[in-house]
Scaffold this active site. Structure first.
Site, short mmCIF file in Angstrom:
data_model
loop_
_atom_site.label_atom_id
_atom_site.label_comp_id
_atom_site.label_asym_id
_atom_site.label_seq_id
_atom_site.Cartn_x
_atom_site.Cartn_y
_atom_site.Cartn_z
N ARG A 59 0.86 -1.18 0.00
CA ARG A 59 0.00 0.00 0.00
C ARG A 59 0.90 1.23 0.00
NH1 ARG A 59 -2.09 -3.57 4.04
NH2 ARG A 59 -4.20 -4.26 3.54
N LYS A 81 -2.14 -2.33 7.65
CA LYS A 81 -3.33 -1.88 8.36
C LYS A 81 -3.50 -2.67 9.66
CE LYS A 81 -6.38 -0.25 4.70
NZ LYS A 81 -7.65 -0.52 4.03
N HIS A 135 -2.44 2.02 -5.94
CA HIS A 135 -3.36 0.92 -5.66
C HIS A 135 -3.54 0.02 -6.88
CE1 HIS A 135 -5.38 -0.35 -2.08
NE2 HIS A 135 -6.40 -0.78 -2.80
N ARG A 138 -0.89 -2.42 -6.69
CA ARG A 138 -1.23 -3.45 -5.70
C ARG A 138 -2.19 -4.48 -6.28
NH1 ARG A 138 -1.45 -4.75 -0.33
NH2 ARG A 138 -3.50 -5.02 0.63
N HIS A 162 -4.71 -9.22 3.70
CA HIS A 162 -6.14 -9.02 3.94
C HIS A 162 -6.61 -9.97 5.05
CE1 HIS A 162 -6.67 -7.49 -0.44
NE2 HIS A 162 -6.46 -6.49 0.39
N TYR A 171 -9.56 -7.92 -5.49
CA TYR A 171 -8.24 -7.49 -5.94
C TYR A 171 -7.70 -8.30 -7.11
CZ TYR A 171 -7.15 -4.07 -2.38
OH TYR A 171 -7.10 -2.94 -1.62
#
Length: 174
Positions: A59, A81, A135, A138, A162, A171
């Protein structure tokens, strides 16, 4: 909000149907866009930003805060995250690029005052060079891992960091 805070006795929106927005397919960076961006990258940092997004699926904020202590040979530990940690493999070319990045206070991409570069700086540079945002790089990395791993969604999920496979499914472009 007004109902939850007690300003009104009942929720006036309680009977409204939920708003639905159509899901738009996310853009993914093509090999041609990445190659073109790498050719016109003006600095070793810009090349590293493109490669970290396209090869490792980082990211934008993860790219910005890469620290020399995160690198262990051919492996990069990424804290993403929710402070979730994952480890991604670095290609020989990417390791060479990262080795040539000038460091300050251990940051591979130093900003001002001994802090990492701001993610918006990375985002704008990649957008200018590759013609898609970080992104999209990614998404490309996730799709590449998914296909190379025999369409293993769990593998792509771990790679991208994730917590939910439903997120990963959005994705991977097949």
């Amino acid at each position: 909000w007004a109902h939850k805070t007690g300003l009104v006795p009942s929720n006036p929106a309680a009977d409204l149907p939920p708003a639905r927005t159509p899901r738009v397919k996310a853009r993914t960076a093509s090999d041609a866009q990445i190659a073109a961006g790498l050719l016109i990258a003006r600095t070793v940092q810009q090349e590293a930003w493109i490669r970290l997004g396209a090869e490792c699926g980082l990211r934008v904020h993860e790219i910005a805060k890469v620290h020399e202590g995160d690198i262990d040979g051919e492996w990069l530990t990424v804290v993403g995250k929710g402070q979730q940690s994952r480890t991604v493999w670095l290609s020989d070319r990417l390791r060479d690029v990262l080795d040539r990045c000038p460091r300050r206070h251990g940051w591979l991409f130093p900003g001002k005052s001994g802090t990492p570069v701001h993610p918006s700086t990375v985002w704008r540079a990649v957008r200018e060079l590759v013609n898609v945002n970080t992104h999209a790089l990614r998404h490309r990395a996730g799709t590449t891992v998914y296909r190379a791993g025999g369409n293993d969604l769990r593998l792509a999920q771990e790679f991208l960091g994730h917590s939910n496979p439903t997120t990963t499914a959005r994705y991977v472009h097949v």
